[in-house]
Design a protein around this motif. Sequence first.
Motif, PDB file in Angstrom:
ATOM      1  N   GLY A 130       0.818  -1.197   0.000  1.00 46.85           N
ATOM      2  CA  GLY A 130       0.000   0.000   0.000  1.00 46.85           C
ATOM      3  C   GLY A 130       0.862   1.261   0.000  1.00 46.85           C
ATOM      4  O   GLY A 130       2.055   1.229   0.301  1.00 46.85           O
ATOM      5  N   PHE A 131       0.244   2.374  -0.364  1.00 50.01           N
ATOM      6  CA  PHE A 131       0.949   3.657  -0.405  1.00 50.01           C
ATOM      7  C   PHE A 131       0.790   4.336   0.949  1.00 50.01           C
ATOM      8  O   PHE A 131      -0.321   4.699   1.351  1.00 50.01           O
ATOM      9  CB  PHE A 131       0.382   4.547  -1.506  1.00 50.01           C
ATOM     10  N   ILE A 132       1.908   4.508   1.662  1.00 48.18           N
ATOM     11  CA  ILE A 132       1.904   5.149   2.982  1.00 48.18           C
ATOM     12  C   ILE A 132       2.701   6.438   2.856  1.00 48.18           C
ATOM     13  O   ILE A 132       3.939   6.405   2.747  1.00 48.18           O
ATOM     14  CB  ILE A 132       2.516   4.235   4.061  1.00 48.18           C
ATOM     15  N   VAL A 163      -1.552  16.011   0.115  1.00 45.99           N
ATOM     16  CA  VAL A 163      -2.547  16.517   1.056  1.00 45.99           C
ATOM     17  C   VAL A 163      -2.289  16.002   2.472  1.00 45.99           C
ATOM     18  O   VAL A 163      -2.460  16.721   3.454  1.00 45.99           O
ATOM     19  CB  VAL A 163      -3.965  16.112   0.587  1.00 45.99           C
ATOM     20  N   ALA A 164      -1.872  14.739   2.574  1.00 46.60           N
ATOM     21  CA  ALA A 164      -1.636  14.118   3.886  1.00 46.60           C
ATOM     22  C   ALA A 164      -0.190  13.642   3.946  1.00 46.60           C
ATOM     23  O   ALA A 164       0.091  12.443   3.942  1.00 46.60           O
ATOM     24  CB  ALA A 164      -2.609  12.966   4.098  1.00 46.60           C
ATOM     25  N   TRP A 165       0.722  14.568   4.005  1.00 45.20           N
ATOM     26  CA  TRP A 165       2.150  14.290   3.869  1.00 45.20           C
ATOM     27  C   TRP A 165       2.660  13.297   4.907  1.00 45.20           C
ATOM     28  O   TRP A 165       3.460  12.410   4.596  1.00 45.20           O
ATOM     29  CB  TRP A 165       2.921  15.598   3.976  1.00 45.20           C
ATOM     30  N   ASP A 166       2.232  13.433   6.133  1.00 41.57           N
ATOM     31  CA  ASP A 166       2.752  12.612   7.232  1.00 41.57           C
ATOM     32  C   ASP A 166       1.819  11.476   7.623  1.00 41.57           C
ATOM     33  O   ASP A 166       2.020  10.847   8.668  1.00 41.57           O
ATOM     34  CB  ASP A 166       3.024  13.482   8.460  1.00 41.57           C
ATOM     35  N   SER A 167       0.828  11.193   6.800  1.00 40.03           N
ATOM     36  CA  SER A 167      -0.137  10.146   7.152  1.00 40.03           C
ATOM     37  C   SER A 167       0.539   8.781   7.198  1.00 40.03           C
ATOM     38  O   SER A 167       1.365   8.445   6.346  1.00 40.03           O
ATOM     39  CB  SER A 167      -1.275  10.119   6.135  1.00 40.03           C
ATOM     40  N   GLN A 168       0.186   8.000   8.207  1.00 39.02           N
ATOM     41  CA  GLN A 168       0.688   6.640   8.333  1.00 39.02           C
ATOM     42  C   GLN A 168      -0.378   5.608   7.956  1.00 39.02           C
ATOM     43  O   GLN A 168      -0.188   4.411   8.168  1.00 39.02           O
ATOM     44  CB  GLN A 168       1.175   6.387   9.768  1.00 39.02           C
ATOM     45  N   VAL A 169      -1.468   6.071   7.377  1.00 42.30           N
ATOM     46  CA  VAL A 169      -2.557   5.181   6.959  1.00 42.30           C
ATOM     47  C   VAL A 169      -2.296   4.703   5.540  1.00 42.30           C
ATOM     48  O   VAL A 169      -2.143   5.519   4.628  1.00 42.30           O
ATOM     49  CB  VAL A 169      -3.919   5.898   7.031  1.00 42.30           C
ATOM     50  N   PRO A 170      -2.245   3.392   5.298  1.00 37.98           N
ATOM     51  CA  PRO A 170      -2.000   2.896   3.932  1.00 37.98           C
ATOM     52  C   PRO A 170      -3.164   3.231   2.999  1.00 37.98           C
ATOM     53  O   PRO A 170      -4.335   3.086   3.369  1.00 37.98           O
ATOM     54  CB  PRO A 170      -1.876   1.382   4.123  1.00 37.98           C
ATOM     55  N   LEU A 171      -2.815   3.677   1.813  1.00 32.88           N
ATOM     56  CA  LEU A 171      -3.802   3.923   0.762  1.00 32.88           C
ATOM     57  C   LEU A 171      -3.846   2.702  -0.146  1.00 32.88           C
ATOM     58  O   LEU A 171      -2.811   2.257  -0.637  1.00 32.88           O
ATOM     59  CB  LEU A 171      -3.406   5.158  -0.040  1.00 32.88           C
ATOM     60  N   ILE A 172      -5.046   2.145  -0.358  1.00 33.52           N
ATOM     61  CA  ILE A 172      -5.205   1.014  -1.268  1.00 33.52           C
ATOM     62  C   ILE A 172      -6.441   1.239  -2.129  1.00 33.52           C
ATOM     63  O   ILE A 172      -7.339   2.001  -1.768  1.00 33.52           O
ATOM     64  CB  ILE A 172      -5.334  -0.330  -0.517  1.00 33.52           C
ATOM     65  N   GLY A 173      -6.483   0.552  -3.276  1.00 33.70           N
ATOM     66  CA  GLY A 173      -7.646   0.617  -4.150  1.00 33.70           C
ATOM     67  C   GLY A 173      -7.351   1.265  -5.480  1.00 33.70           C
ATOM     68  O   GLY A 173      -6.469   2.118  -5.602  1.00 33.70           O
ATOM     69  N   ALA A 174      -8.126   0.886  -6.493  1.00 35.35           N
ATOM     70  CA  ALA A 174      -7.943   1.389  -7.859  1.00 35.35           C
ATOM     71  C   ALA A 174      -8.696   2.681  -8.118  1.00 35.35           C
ATOM     72  O   ALA A 174      -8.765   3.129  -9.265  1.00 35.35           O
ATOM     73  CB  ALA A 174      -8.395   0.322  -8.859  1.00 35.35           C
ATOM     74  N   SER A 199       3.813   8.839   4.791  1.00 39.15           N
ATOM     75  CA  SER A 199       4.914   9.105   5.717  1.00 39.15           C
ATOM     76  C   SER A 199       6.121   8.230   5.425  1.00 39.15           C
ATOM     77  O   SER A 199       7.275   8.655   5.606  1.00 39.15           O
ATOM     78  CB  SER A 199       4.446   8.896   7.165  1.00 39.15           C
ATOM     79  N   VAL A 200       5.896   7.014   4.985  1.00 33.67           N
ATOM     80  CA  VAL A 200       7.001   6.114   4.641  1.00 33.67           C
ATOM     81  C   VAL A 200       7.676   6.575   3.346  1.00 33.67           C
ATOM     82  O   VAL A 200       8.913   6.632   3.247  1.00 33.67           O
ATOM     83  CB  VAL A 200       6.504   4.665   4.510  1.00 33.67           C
ATOM     84  N   VAL A 201       6.865   6.900   2.341  1.00 35.87           N
ATOM     85  CA  VAL A 201       7.414   7.356   1.068  1.00 35.87           C
ATOM     86  C   VAL A 201       8.188   8.660   1.233  1.00 35.87           C
ATOM     87  O   VAL A 201       9.230   8.867   0.590  1.00 35.87           O
ATOM     88  CB  VAL A 201       6.278   7.520   0.032  1.00 35.87           C
ATOM     89  N   HIS A 202       7.705   9.532   2.123  1.00 34.38           N
ATOM     90  CA  HIS A 202       8.343  10.830   2.328  1.00 34.38           C
ATOM     91  C   HIS A 202       9.410  10.793   3.419  1.00 34.38           C
ATOM     92  O   HIS A 202       9.926  11.840   3.823  1.00 34.38           O
ATOM     93  CB  HIS A 202       7.284  11.878   2.665  1.00 34.38           C
ATOM     94  N   ASN A 203       9.701   9.588   3.912  1.00 38.77           N
ATOM     95  CA  ASN A 203      10.781   9.383   4.887  1.00 38.77           C
ATOM     96  C   ASN A 203      10.573  10.137   6.197  1.00 38.77           C
ATOM     97  O   ASN A 203      11.534  10.562   6.843  1.00 38.77           O
ATOM     98  CB  ASN A 203      12.137   9.779   4.276  1.00 38.77           C
ATOM     99  N   THR A 204       9.327  10.305   6.597  1.00 43.59           N
ATOM    100  CA  THR A 204       9.048  10.853   7.921  1.00 43.59           C
ATOM    101  C   THR A 204       8.698   9.742   8.908  1.00 43.59           C
ATOM    102  O   THR A 204       8.488  10.004  10.090  1.00 43.59           O
ATOM    103  CB  THR A 204       7.899  11.874   7.866  1.00 43.59           C
ATOM    104  N   ALA A 205       8.609   8.511   8.412  1.00 43.06           N
ATOM    105  CA  ALA A 205       8.374   7.339   9.257  1.00 43.06           C
ATOM    106  C   ALA A 205       9.024   6.146   8.573  1.00 43.06           C
ATOM    107  O   ALA A 205       9.284   6.168   7.360  1.00 43.06           O
ATOM    108  CB  ALA A 205       6.883   7.101   9.476  1.00 43.06           C
TER     109      ALA A 205
END
Length: 266
Positions: free
Chosen positions: A50-52, A129-140, A54-60
């Motif tokens: 999933g797309f997280i 929009v949610a740069w530091d979000s730790q919630v995984p984004l999933i879905g088409a 905060s992980v992609v932006h290296n804040t987590a």
Amino acid sequence: MFIPLYDTNRLRHIRLQYVTIGLIAVNALVFLITTIGGENFNNAAVLGLGFIPSVVHNTAELSPEFIVIPESLSYLTYAFLHADIFHLGGNMLFLWVFGDNVEDALGHLRYLIFYLLCAVAGAAFQGLVAWDSQVPLIGASGAIAGVVAAYLVLYPRVKVWVLVFARIPLRIPAFIPLILWIGFQVVMFAGGGENQISWACHIGGIMAGGVLVLIMRSRGVPLLAGDDGEPEPADQPTVSTGPTPTDPAPTQSETRWGRGGASSQN
């Protein structure tokens, strides 16, 4: 709001929408695998693929056991995961009804690239929009939103069958339900709608789809086609095949050049 059922828009440039069919098959297969794997396997897939933001932006940082791909690939992989059968079914229904004609207008390869770019745009806008979000984004949904926007640009007046409020079947021009659907996404995003749905991802996909279709459609494919999906006929000049009452009649003394006299053309 509405459920798309069927459109009356035939294919013109391809024989079979095999990219659309393939995308549906891959999404269904991934859902089946993650479901059969059980809850722990599914959670690991969501965290690993999933797309997280905060992980992609290296804040987590993601726990090492969930790292299965480079972080940047999650801009794509998230779009093939779904939370449940209703999440999957809704996205795939939209793709089935509208995707074939967008594939027809773009061609197979450009359509696949278009679909993936819309998915990337959806994740990117969510991350913005949610740069530091730790919630995984999933879905088409981001990619599907791009397909919907492209269909609206290409075939706004083609008739589609929709089920309004899951009860009332109507056959109406495509622009009515599609504009309402896009407007709903904008309103929910602006108003901070239900947290479990990434409205920002939808908006990112819509913007990407509306722009990309302008530059990726095949040569000769029109925008804003008529209600039969064909380009609007251009106005043709009227050609007169004989003299009008005000035309002077030719006389025997006129000199004729060539094979005969010319016809008048308005």
